[in-house]
Design a protein around this motif. Structure first.
Motif, PDB file in Angstrom:
ATOM      1  N   ILE A  86     -27.151  28.412  -8.692  1.00 21.61           N
ATOM      2  CA  ILE A  86     -28.529  28.177  -9.144  1.00 21.61           C
ATOM      3  C   ILE A  86     -29.480  28.548  -8.017  1.00 21.61           C
ATOM      4  N   GLU A  87     -30.445  29.405  -8.321  1.00 21.83           N
ATOM      5  CA  GLU A  87     -31.432  29.864  -7.336  1.00 21.83           C
ATOM      6  C   GLU A  87     -32.844  29.599  -7.853  1.00 21.83           C
ATOM      7  N   SER A  88     -33.649  28.907  -7.029  1.00 20.12           N
ATOM      8  CA  SER A  88     -35.034  28.597  -7.428  1.00 20.12           C
ATOM      9  C   SER A  88     -35.937  28.497  -6.201  1.00 20.12           C
ATOM     10  N   SER A  89     -35.727  29.360  -5.209  1.00 22.80           N
ATOM     11  CA  SER A  89     -36.446  29.204  -3.950  1.00 22.80           C
ATOM     12  C   SER A  89     -37.902  29.641  -4.018  1.00 22.80           C
ATOM     13  N   CYS A  90     -38.228  30.552  -4.926  1.00 25.86           N
ATOM     14  CA  CYS A  90     -39.602  31.066  -4.981  1.00 25.86           C
ATOM     15  C   CYS A  90     -40.090  31.135  -6.429  1.00 25.86           C
ATOM     16  N   ASP A  91     -40.179  32.335  -6.999  1.00 24.80           N
ATOM     17  CA  ASP A  91     -40.730  32.453  -8.345  1.00 24.80           C
ATOM     18  C   ASP A  91     -39.756  33.032  -9.353  1.00 24.80           C
ATOM     19  N   ASP A  92     -38.481  33.148  -8.991  1.00 24.50           N
ATOM     20  CA  ASP A  92     -37.453  33.577  -9.939  1.00 24.50           C
ATOM     21  C   ASP A  92     -36.491  32.429 -10.183  1.00 24.50           C
ATOM     22  N   THR A  93     -36.273  32.101 -11.467  1.00 23.28           N
ATOM     23  CA  THR A  93     -35.266  31.114 -11.833  1.00 23.28           C
ATOM     24  C   THR A  93     -34.010  31.876 -12.206  1.00 23.28           C
ATOM     25  N   SER A  94     -32.910  31.589 -11.524  1.00 21.69           N
ATOM     26  CA  SER A  94     -31.695  32.358 -11.772  1.00 21.69           C
ATOM     27  C   SER A  94     -30.468  31.453 -11.788  1.00 21.69           C
ATOM     28  N   ALA A  95     -29.512  31.825 -12.652  1.00 19.01           N
ATOM     29  CA  ALA A  95     -28.218  31.146 -12.706  1.00 19.01           C
ATOM     30  C   ALA A  95     -27.138  32.209 -12.871  1.00 19.01           C
ATOM     31  N   LEU A 112     -47.814  26.748  -9.881  1.00 15.58           N
ATOM     32  CA  LEU A 112     -47.443  27.469 -11.103  1.00 15.58           C
ATOM     33  C   LEU A 112     -45.962  27.829 -11.090  1.00 15.58           C
ATOM     34  N   ALA A 113     -45.449  28.161  -9.911  1.00 14.37           N
ATOM     35  CA  ALA A 113     -44.033  28.524  -9.800  1.00 14.37           C
ATOM     36  C   ALA A 113     -43.132  27.350 -10.165  1.00 14.37           C
ATOM     37  N   SER A 114     -43.428  26.169  -9.636  1.00 17.01           N
ATOM     38  CA  SER A 114     -42.573  25.009  -9.917  1.00 17.01           C
ATOM     39  C   SER A 114     -42.624  24.624 -11.393  1.00 17.01           C
ATOM     40  N   ARG A 115     -43.793  24.754 -12.018  1.00 15.18           N
ATOM     41  CA  ARG A 115     -43.894  24.451 -13.452  1.00 15.18           C
ATOM     42  C   ARG A 115     -43.059  25.422 -14.276  1.00 15.18           C
ATOM     43  N   ARG A 141     -30.661  25.279  -1.355  1.00 14.04           N
ATOM     44  CA  ARG A 141     -31.304  24.074  -0.825  1.00 14.04           C
ATOM     45  C   ARG A 141     -32.529  24.439   0.013  1.00 14.04           C
ATOM     46  N   GLY A 142     -32.598  25.669   0.485  1.00 12.68           N
ATOM     47  CA  GLY A 142     -33.726  26.136   1.280  1.00 12.68           C
ATOM     48  C   GLY A 142     -33.326  27.373   2.048  1.00 12.68           C
ATOM     49  N   GLY A 194     -37.607  27.875   1.262  1.00 10.26           N
ATOM     50  CA  GLY A 194     -38.348  28.329   0.091  1.00 10.26           C
ATOM     51  C   GLY A 194     -39.552  27.442  -0.160  1.00 10.26           C
ATOM     52  N   LEU A 195     -40.129  27.569  -1.346  1.00 11.45           N
ATOM     53  CA  LEU A 195     -41.266  26.741  -1.729  1.00 11.45           C
ATOM     54  C   LEU A 195     -40.761  25.345  -2.104  1.00 11.45           C
ATOM     55  N   PRO A 196     -41.320  24.281  -1.515  1.00  9.98           N
ATOM     56  CA  PRO A 196     -40.800  22.928  -1.771  1.00  9.98           C
ATOM     57  C   PRO A 196     -40.713  22.559  -3.250  1.00  9.98           C
ATOM     58  N   GLY A 197     -41.779  22.816  -3.997  1.00 12.70           N
ATOM     59  CA  GLY A 197     -41.770  22.455  -5.416  1.00 12.70           C
ATOM     60  C   GLY A 197     -40.710  23.198  -6.202  1.00 12.70           C
ATOM     61  N   SER A 198     -40.572  24.484  -5.928  1.00 14.97           N
ATOM     62  CA  SER A 198     -39.561  25.287  -6.613  1.00 14.97           C
ATOM     63  C   SER A 198     -38.156  24.812  -6.268  1.00 14.97           C
ATOM     64  N   LEU A 199     -37.931  24.543  -4.986  1.00 13.86           N
ATOM     65  CA  LEU A 199     -36.617  24.075  -4.561  1.00 13.86           C
ATOM     66  C   LEU A 199     -36.265  22.733  -5.192  1.00 13.86           C
ATOM     67  N   HIS A 200     -37.242  21.865  -5.336  1.00 10.88           N
ATOM     68  CA  HIS A 200     -36.985  20.546  -5.921  1.00 10.88           C
ATOM     69  C   HIS A 200     -36.465  20.665  -7.352  1.00 10.88           C
ATOM     70  N   VAL A 201     -36.977  21.625  -8.100  1.00 11.58           N
ATOM     71  CA  VAL A 201     -36.529  21.787  -9.488  1.00 11.58           C
ATOM     72  C   VAL A 201     -35.053  22.173  -9.523  1.00 11.58           C
TER      73      VAL A 201
END
Length: 338
Positions: free
Chosen positions: A8-17, A46-49, A80-81, A83-90
């Motif tokens: 699972i990758e969510s460090s910036c603005d791409d959601t990937s699995a 906007l990225a985290s949303r 885990r990092g 990256g953007l904190p909000g994106s990483l939290h998701v």
């Protein structure tokens, strides 16, 4: 015994699995976010949303494309990092929840390690991968590093940027030219039509293997400022030449230090990774240098240069084999060196 990893990758603005089995890729799903184009850069909130909206369908689709069920997964690897904190939290929260629900190990991955180990993603069991040790030039929007890779868990930074990264130089100079975001790929396309020797920009004189791109950005800005005073249409009339000259200068800076490290270490296997490794000029320069000096070069498919979960799954595979599991209470981190 085979090992199946969900990455699972969510460090910036791409959601990937992605799903890999013994490093062989079974699926790699990426949901990109177009909303940031209007703002000229990634907007963290906007990225985290968007990650919250995308993560469940993206993970479900990755499992479906792999022809598996969630019960076939042996471990979950997640970024885990940094990256953007909000994106990483998701991504972190989802990975932890799924790990608890399935009662399987959780493995945290350094995003930069993922880029370095992307060459171990196998599209078939026969895919050739680098031999250790190898030198990797990691170049992205936030990082420019020369790394000696001794093993999947042993990486030594030989040099890194002391200010801006190569990708940041591409994007910010593109922005000054009035080009849309992200500017790096547009510079690459324009450069193919321009004269790389049309303009000369400043190159830093930094000791060792370290990089600096702040002076180049200033030199580029001052060139535009001075020329626009004389000709208000200067950028439009010289767009391709500016792009080609900028790209050549960045590649010269990158290759000067990289080739020095190659010569000094005597290592015969080299690689590149990170978003800027998709640049056609960078790829050509590394391939040509390797050919002339009889080196083995690993150039990643462009699919694996941008942020993707396949590289996270592969890095997680090796951590899983070493039993380097992540504590369920471990928080994500925004910044870290490799």
């Amino acid at each position: 015994m085979s090992v199946t990893i969900l990455g699972i990758e969510s460090s910036c603005d791409d959601t990937s699995a992605a799903i890999i089995r013994d490093c062989v890729l079974m699926s790699n799903v990426i949901a990109s976010q177009k909303v940031h184009e209007a703002y000229g850069g990634v907007v963290p909130e906007l990225a985290s949303r968007a990650h919250q909206q995308n993560i469940v369908p993206v993970v479900s689709e990755a499992i479906r494309q792999a022809g598996l069920t969630k019960d076939d997964i042996d471990a979950i690897a997640f970024t885990r990092g940094p990256g953007l904190p909000g994106s990483l939290h998701v991504g972190t929260s989802f990975a932890k929840g799924l790990s608890l629900a399935l009662n399987i190990p959780l493995v945290d991955v350094n995003h930069l390690h993922g880029h370095v180990l992307a060459h171990f993603i196998k599209e078939t069991p026969e895919t050739v991968v680098p031999e250790f040790p190898y030198l990797c030039l990691l170049i992205s929007g936030g990082n420019s590093q020369i790394i000696k890779v001794n093993s999947p868990s042993d990486m030594e930074i030989l040099g890194q940027t002391i200010d801006d990264a190569a990708g940041e130089a591409f994007d910010k100079c593109a922005k000054v030219m009035g080009l849309p975001y992200p500017g790096g790929p547009i510079i690459d396309r324009l450069a193919a039509e321009g004269n790389p020797d049309a303009f000369k920009f400043s190159k830093p004189r930094i000791q060792g293997y370290n990089y600096s791109f702040s002076g180049l950005k200033t030199s580029f800005l001052y060139t535009l400022r001075d020329e626009l005073k004389v000709n208000p249409n200067f950028i439009e009339e010289n767009k391709a030449d500016l792009a080609a000259s900028l790209q050549k200068t960045i590649i010269d800076i990158l290759m000067t230090k990289f080739t020095k490290a190659i010569k000094d270490t005597g290592i015969k296997t080299i690689a590149i990774g990170g978003g800027v490794s998709a640049n056609s000029g960078v790829r050509a320069a590394v391939e040509e240098y390797a050919r002339r000096h009889h080196l083995t070069a690993f150039i990643p498919k462009r699919t694996f240069t941008t942020d993707n979960a396949a590289m996270i799954a592969v890095a997680g595979h090796y951590r899983f084999l070493d039993k380097q599991y992540c504590d369920i209470t471990a928080p994500p981190f925004a910044r870290v060196i490799i």
